[in-house]
Motif scaffolding. Structure first.
Motif, PDB file in Angstrom:
ATOM      1  N   GLN A  16       0.842  -1.191   0.000  1.00  0.00           N
ATOM      2  CA  GLN A  16       0.000   0.000   0.000  1.00  0.00           C
ATOM      3  C   GLN A  16       0.879   1.245   0.000  1.00  0.00           C
ATOM      4  OE1 GLN A  16      -3.189   0.176   2.897  1.00  0.00           O
ATOM      5  NE2 GLN A  16      -3.188   2.415   2.897  1.00  0.00           N
ATOM      6  N   SER A  24      -6.561  -1.339   3.290  1.00  0.00           N
ATOM      7  CA  SER A  24      -6.194  -2.546   4.032  1.00  0.00           C
ATOM      8  C   SER A  24      -7.426  -3.343   4.426  1.00  0.00           C
ATOM      9  CB  SER A  24      -5.369  -2.193   5.267  1.00  0.00           C
ATOM     10  OG  SER A  24      -6.032  -1.232   6.061  1.00  0.00           O
ATOM     11  N   LEU A  37       2.847  -1.518   4.338  1.00  0.00           N
ATOM     12  CA  LEU A  37       2.734  -0.077   4.144  1.00  0.00           C
ATOM     13  C   LEU A  37       4.051   0.418   3.556  1.00  0.00           C
ATOM     14  CD1 LEU A  37       0.941   0.941   7.453  1.00  0.00           C
ATOM     15  CD2 LEU A  37      -0.070   0.503   5.215  1.00  0.00           C
ATOM     16  N   LEU A  44       2.615   7.700   0.797  1.00  0.00           N
ATOM     17  CA  LEU A  44       2.365   7.380   2.196  1.00  0.00           C
ATOM     18  C   LEU A  44       3.485   7.916   3.074  1.00  0.00           C
ATOM     19  CD1 LEU A  44       0.400   5.888   4.058  1.00  0.00           C
ATOM     20  CD2 LEU A  44       1.701   3.801   3.653  1.00  0.00           C
ATOM     21  N   ALA A  49       1.064   6.590   8.019  1.00  0.00           N
ATOM     22  CA  ALA A  49       1.356   5.163   8.190  1.00  0.00           C
ATOM     23  C   ALA A  49       1.155   4.738   9.638  1.00  0.00           C
ATOM     24  CB  ALA A  49       2.778   4.865   7.733  1.00  0.00           C
ATOM     25  N   ILE A  52      -2.567   4.491  10.260  1.00  0.00           N
ATOM     26  CA  ILE A  52      -3.128   3.292   9.632  1.00  0.00           C
ATOM     27  C   ILE A  52      -2.803   2.069  10.475  1.00  0.00           C
ATOM     28  CG2 ILE A  52      -2.986   1.752   7.634  1.00  0.00           C
ATOM     29  CD1 ILE A  52      -2.563   4.256   5.903  1.00  0.00           C
ATOM     30  N   SER A  63       1.082  -6.995   9.687  1.00  0.00           N
ATOM     31  CA  SER A  63       0.987  -5.552   9.494  1.00  0.00           C
ATOM     32  C   SER A  63       2.418  -5.027   9.384  1.00  0.00           C
ATOM     33  CB  SER A  63       0.267  -4.900  10.676  1.00  0.00           C
ATOM     34  OG  SER A  63      -1.050  -5.381  10.789  1.00  0.00           O
ATOM     35  N   ALA A  65       5.686  -2.727   7.451  1.00  0.00           N
ATOM     36  CA  ALA A  65       6.020  -1.433   6.851  1.00  0.00           C
ATOM     37  C   ALA A  65       7.371  -1.545   6.169  1.00  0.00           C
ATOM     38  CB  ALA A  65       6.050  -0.334   7.900  1.00  0.00           C
TER      39      ALA A  65
END
Length: 256
Positions: A16, A24, A37, A44, A49, A52, A63, A65
């Motif tokens: 994303q 999401s 992310l 973003l 971030a 989120i 989840s 990043a």
């Protein structure tokens, strides 16, 4: 992604790059196992971030990043907001990998500062131990140099996973910058990294743009998880497919 997480279906995540709280949720409803992310590319930013991450289920194991660099400051913010994995791009040395481990792991493994900003983020008798178990430290190999130094990267204590960036890896060999390679140096790199990660007890993931290619890698046992698609590309395909399906119908009567 930790080796201890394996055993069931291989997880599939999506990248994303847009600052959306809805994406999401829609991805999870469609069957994705999690999200990456992407702070390296796209729109973003760190603040969005982090918000989120706070909106995602706290127990969401995937989840993740992807950061723009191995900078402990942003990494700490993302982890304290609930990221369960940090992917660092363009890792090319053991020194960089050690810096990534230091930023993502509490003592005695790393040097992450203890400053919980969410209640009950990690559950266990020892908060640092529980945090180290919950967070995956992931080095992205996406250059020829990184591949040449892969064993020193993969064998770094505290590293949980390798993530392959096929387009940049291809470009570093002078090839077109795309993914989903069936042969050539990128395919050879996947096989080589599979051997190294298996030997050192860490997992292996890759970015892919096509479900069939991802399925073939899973079937061959070459990767443990995949990032399948990025929102910018998925939206582009949807827009193109929609307009193409309309075809010439919209021109009917335009000359009358």
């Amino acid at each position: 992604m930790k080796a201890s997480a394996l055993g069931g279906p291989r997880p599939v995540l999506f990248h994303q790059a847009l600052p959306s709280f809805s994406e999401s949720e829609w991805a999870a409803a469609a069957g994705y196992d999690g999200v990456i992310l992407d702070l390296q590319h796209g729109e973003l930013g760190l603040e969005t971030a982090c918000m989120i991450l706070r909106s995602l289920p706290r127990a969401g194991a995937y989840s993740y990043a992807r950061v723009g660099s191995i900078d402990a400051g942003p990494i700490l913010r993302l982890l304290d907001s609930g990221a369960r994995g940090i992917i660092a791009p363009t890792v090319e040395s053991r020194e960089q990998t050690e810096a990534l481990v230091a930023a993502t792991k509490y003592l005695p493994v790393g040097n992450r500062s203890i400053g919980p900003s969410r209640p009950g983020l990690y559950i266990g008798d020892s908060y640092p131990d529980a945090g180290n178990l919950a967070v995956s430290t992931i080095a992205q190999i996406e250059t020829r140099i990184g591949l040449e130094r892969a064993e020193e990267i993969v064998s770094t204590p505290g590293l949980d996973s390798i993530y392959i960036g096929p387009a940049d890896l291809a470009a570093s060999y002078g090839l077109p910058a795309w993914g989903d390679w069936e042969d050539g140096p990128v395919r050879d790199a996947i096989v080589h990294l599979r051997e190294l990660t298996t030997a050192h007890g860490v997992t292996l993931g890759i970015y892919s743009g096509q479900p069939a290619y991802t399925a073939a890698l899973f079937a061959d046992g070459l990767v443990d998880y995949a990032g399948l698609g990025i929102d910018l590309v998925l939206l582009n395909r949807s827009f193109q497919d929609t307009i193409s399906a309309l075809g010439s119908a919209r021109s009917i009567g335009s000359d009358s």
